[in-house]
Design a protein around this motif. Structure first.
Motif, PDB file in Angstrom:
ATOM      1  N   PHE A 139       0.781  -1.095   0.154  1.00  0.00           N
ATOM      2  CA  PHE A 139       0.083   0.025  -0.193  1.00  0.00           C
ATOM      3  C   PHE A 139       0.816   1.110  -0.119  1.00  0.00           C
ATOM      4  N   ASP A 140       2.143   1.112  -0.701  1.00  0.00           N
ATOM      5  CA  ASP A 140       2.722   2.312  -0.831  1.00  0.00           C
ATOM      6  C   ASP A 140       2.710   3.022  -2.293  1.00  0.00           C
ATOM      7  N   GLY A 141       1.801   2.310  -3.045  1.00  0.00           N
ATOM      8  CA  GLY A 141       1.538   2.961  -4.499  1.00  0.00           C
ATOM      9  C   GLY A 141       2.427   2.220  -5.474  1.00  0.00           C
ATOM     10  N   LYS A 142       3.365   1.430  -5.086  1.00  0.00           N
ATOM     11  CA  LYS A 142       4.504   1.032  -6.032  1.00  0.00           C
ATOM     12  C   LYS A 142       4.650  -0.630  -5.939  1.00  0.00           C
ATOM     13  N   PHE A 143       4.660  -1.387  -6.820  1.00  0.00           N
ATOM     14  CA  PHE A 143       4.875  -2.665  -6.835  1.00  0.00           C
ATOM     15  C   PHE A 143       6.360  -3.022  -7.037  1.00  0.00           C
ATOM     16  N   VAL A 144       7.010  -4.200  -6.259  1.00  0.00           N
ATOM     17  CA  VAL A 144       8.278  -4.634  -6.620  1.00  0.00           C
ATOM     18  C   VAL A 144       8.166  -6.054  -7.033  1.00  0.00           C
ATOM     19  N   VAL A 145       8.476  -5.908  -8.653  1.00  0.00           N
ATOM     20  CA  VAL A 145       8.128  -7.003  -9.490  1.00  0.00           C
ATOM     21  C   VAL A 145       9.173  -7.718 -10.079  1.00  0.00           C
ATOM     22  N   GLY A 146       8.882  -8.920 -10.652  1.00  0.00           N
ATOM     23  CA  GLY A 146       9.989  -9.610 -11.486  1.00  0.00           C
ATOM     24  C   GLY A 146       9.077  -9.944 -12.782  1.00  0.00           C
ATOM     25  N   PRO A 147      10.091 -10.431 -13.629  1.00  0.00           N
ATOM     26  CA  PRO A 147       9.523 -10.540 -15.210  1.00  0.00           C
ATOM     27  C   PRO A 147       8.362 -11.592 -15.330  1.00  0.00           C
ATOM     28  N   TYR A 148       8.276 -12.624 -14.359  1.00  0.00           N
ATOM     29  CA  TYR A 148       7.301 -13.487 -14.360  1.00  0.00           C
ATOM     30  C   TYR A 148       6.163 -13.649 -13.236  1.00  0.00           C
ATOM     31  N   ASP A 149       5.996 -12.456 -12.657  1.00  0.00           N
ATOM     32  CA  ASP A 149       4.800 -12.417 -11.614  1.00  0.00           C
ATOM     33  C   ASP A 149       3.706 -12.224 -12.110  1.00  0.00           C
ATOM     34  N   SER A 150       2.695 -12.880 -11.199  1.00  0.00           N
ATOM     35  CA  SER A 150       1.378 -12.706 -11.751  1.00  0.00           C
ATOM     36  C   SER A 150       0.596 -12.229 -10.482  1.00  0.00           C
ATOM     37  N   PHE A 151      -0.806 -11.918 -11.024  1.00  0.00           N
ATOM     38  CA  PHE A 151      -1.542 -11.182  -9.842  1.00  0.00           C
ATOM     39  C   PHE A 151      -2.771 -11.638  -9.582  1.00  0.00           C
ATOM     40  N   THR A 152      -3.508 -11.396  -8.396  1.00  0.00           N
ATOM     41  CA  THR A 152      -4.605 -11.673  -8.004  1.00  0.00           C
ATOM     42  C   THR A 152      -5.178 -10.385  -7.403  1.00  0.00           C
ATOM     43  N   ALA A 153      -6.719 -10.525  -7.858  1.00  0.00           N
ATOM     44  CA  ALA A 153      -7.552  -9.179  -7.248  1.00  0.00           C
ATOM     45  C   ALA A 153      -7.885  -9.587  -5.810  1.00  0.00           C
ATOM     46  N   GLY A 154      -8.428  -8.713  -4.985  1.00  0.00           N
ATOM     47  CA  GLY A 154      -9.190  -9.053  -3.858  1.00  0.00           C
ATOM     48  C   GLY A 154     -10.516  -9.582  -4.033  1.00  0.00           C
ATOM     49  N   LYS A 155     -11.109  -9.739  -3.020  1.00  0.00           N
ATOM     50  CA  LYS A 155     -12.541 -10.328  -3.099  1.00  0.00           C
ATOM     51  C   LYS A 155     -13.589  -9.242  -3.778  1.00  0.00           C
ATOM     52  N   SER A 156     -13.294  -8.100  -3.228  1.00  0.00           N
ATOM     53  CA  SER A 156     -14.271  -6.864  -3.755  1.00  0.00           C
ATOM     54  C   SER A 156     -13.539  -5.626  -4.302  1.00  0.00           C
ATOM     55  N   ALA A 157     -14.389  -4.979  -4.880  1.00  0.00           N
ATOM     56  CA  ALA A 157     -13.773  -3.693  -5.634  1.00  0.00           C
ATOM     57  C   ALA A 157     -14.810  -2.399  -5.105  1.00  0.00           C
TER      58      ALA A 157
END
Length: 359
Positions: A139-157
């Protein structure tokens, strides 16, 4: 059935009762081990019987070593005669394995990260932390990512429409709702896309979307950030800032691994102490002594290289401590049972001798 969600619901209820997620994990461990108490008694009784019957079993094996089929038949007859099941001692271990896997999956899940990943307990700073982390601050507004990272959404928006704002809009299949658009390149912002159909909205509401705020979890690092998506060509798109990789070592998790190895070693020692007075050959004694020392070291080293969350290690440490106490209590109970049996046998022998003298 969503077993991960069910496990998290139990932990959440226990956390409300205890006031802390760490205490909830300890309570869950105690409840699970208490439910397995009868099978643990059966395990220790089986182990003790096997130790007492070991000389006779070895005699059968030596006698029929040239005839494996006859040996197997005689061993089965021996088991039946003494009402001994060699597999009874494995049951508690088999029951604990799926529980460990389920808890590991639950504490590594995005749902737990979102609910209580940053929860602390005693010297543990984060229950979801592993020994080595390359994730940035959530929750600092920036991701630390690698080239093969995948992502999941929370349960609600949170969905902003043209005329109103909808809170807690459910997301269907969060693990499939978000994907990377293009490639993730070092130190460059990257694009995410979200499929509008994953939102539980009507067609009219989907057409009226202005923007959508979603908590997005990096499946590899478990870092969570709030990402804002806007409509673009029948999808929801977002450009996400990237932070520089910062690797850190969590010494509190290292201490947990060492504590796990120590409690496992003590548990093995306590188990071996129950075998005093039982005849064993020198080779068997040497193997058991070696395994009691080597196994904790091997598993402890494995946990250093495999990312085990602090919460799972807390479960394992608590389980080991429970095992130590349980072994001592059950062993005393079995000693009393054997003492009563010996007294009854002596009494029966005395009656037989008396009857012979009268005759």
């Amino acid at each position: 059935m969503d077993f991960v969600g069910f496990t998290l619901s139990i932990l959440q209820a226990l956390a409300k009762f205890a006031g802390n997620w760490g205490l909830a994990i300890i309570l869950l461990t105690v409840i699970v081990r208490a439910c397995m108490w009868p099978s643990s008694i059966s395990q220790q009784r089986s182990m003790r019987n096997m130790q007492l019957l070991q000389p006779k079993m070895k005699a059968i094996q030596d006698r029929y070593k040239s005839n494996p089929q006859m040996m197997q038949q005689k061993m089965m007859e021996f088991y039946k005669e003494h009402k001994f099941n060699p597999m009874a001692g494995c049951l508690p271990l088999l029951l604990q394995l799926p529980i460990f896997i389920l808890l590991y999956t639950a504490l590594m899940s995005p749902q737990f990260i979102q609910q209580a990943g940053d929860a602390s307990f005693l010297f543990i700073k984060r229950l979801d932390a592993t020994i080595k982390s390359t994730a940035g601050q959530s929750f600092d507004g920036k991701f630390v990512v690698g080239p093969y990272d995948s992502f999941t959404a929370g349960k609600s928006a949170k969905v902003y429409l043209e005329d109103k704002v909808l809170d807690n809009v459910k997301i269907d299949r969060p693990t499939k709702a978000i994907a990377v658009q293009g490639e993730i390149k070092p130190n460059q912002n990257f694009d995410l896309k979200m499929y509008p159909d994953s939102l539980k909205l009507t067609f009219a509401e989907l057409k009226a979307i202005k923007k959508v705020e979603v908590n997005v979890i990096d499946n590899q690092t478990k870092e969570t950030e709030k990402v804002t998506f806007t409509p673009m060509n029948n999808i929801l798109a977002a450009n996400v800032p990237v932070a520089q990789v910062q690797s850190s070592i969590h010494y509190d998790v290292i201490f947990l691994v060492l504590l796990f190895a120590l409690t496992m070693w003590v548990s093995q020692k306590v188990m071996m102490s129950t075998q005093k007075g039982v005849q064993q050959d020198a080779t068997q004694q040497a193997i058991q002594k070696s395994m009691g020392t080597v196994m904790p070291l091997m598993i402890g080293l494995t946990f250093i290289f495999i990312p085990i969350p602090a919460g799972v290690l807390l479960y394992l440490v608590t389980s080991n401590i429970f095992q130590i106490v349980q072994t001592v209590i059950i062993n005393k109970q079995l000693d009393k049972e054997n003492s009563h049996k010996n007294q009854d046998n002596l009494a029966d022998d005395a009656k037989v001798i008396e009857a012979k003298e009268v005759k």
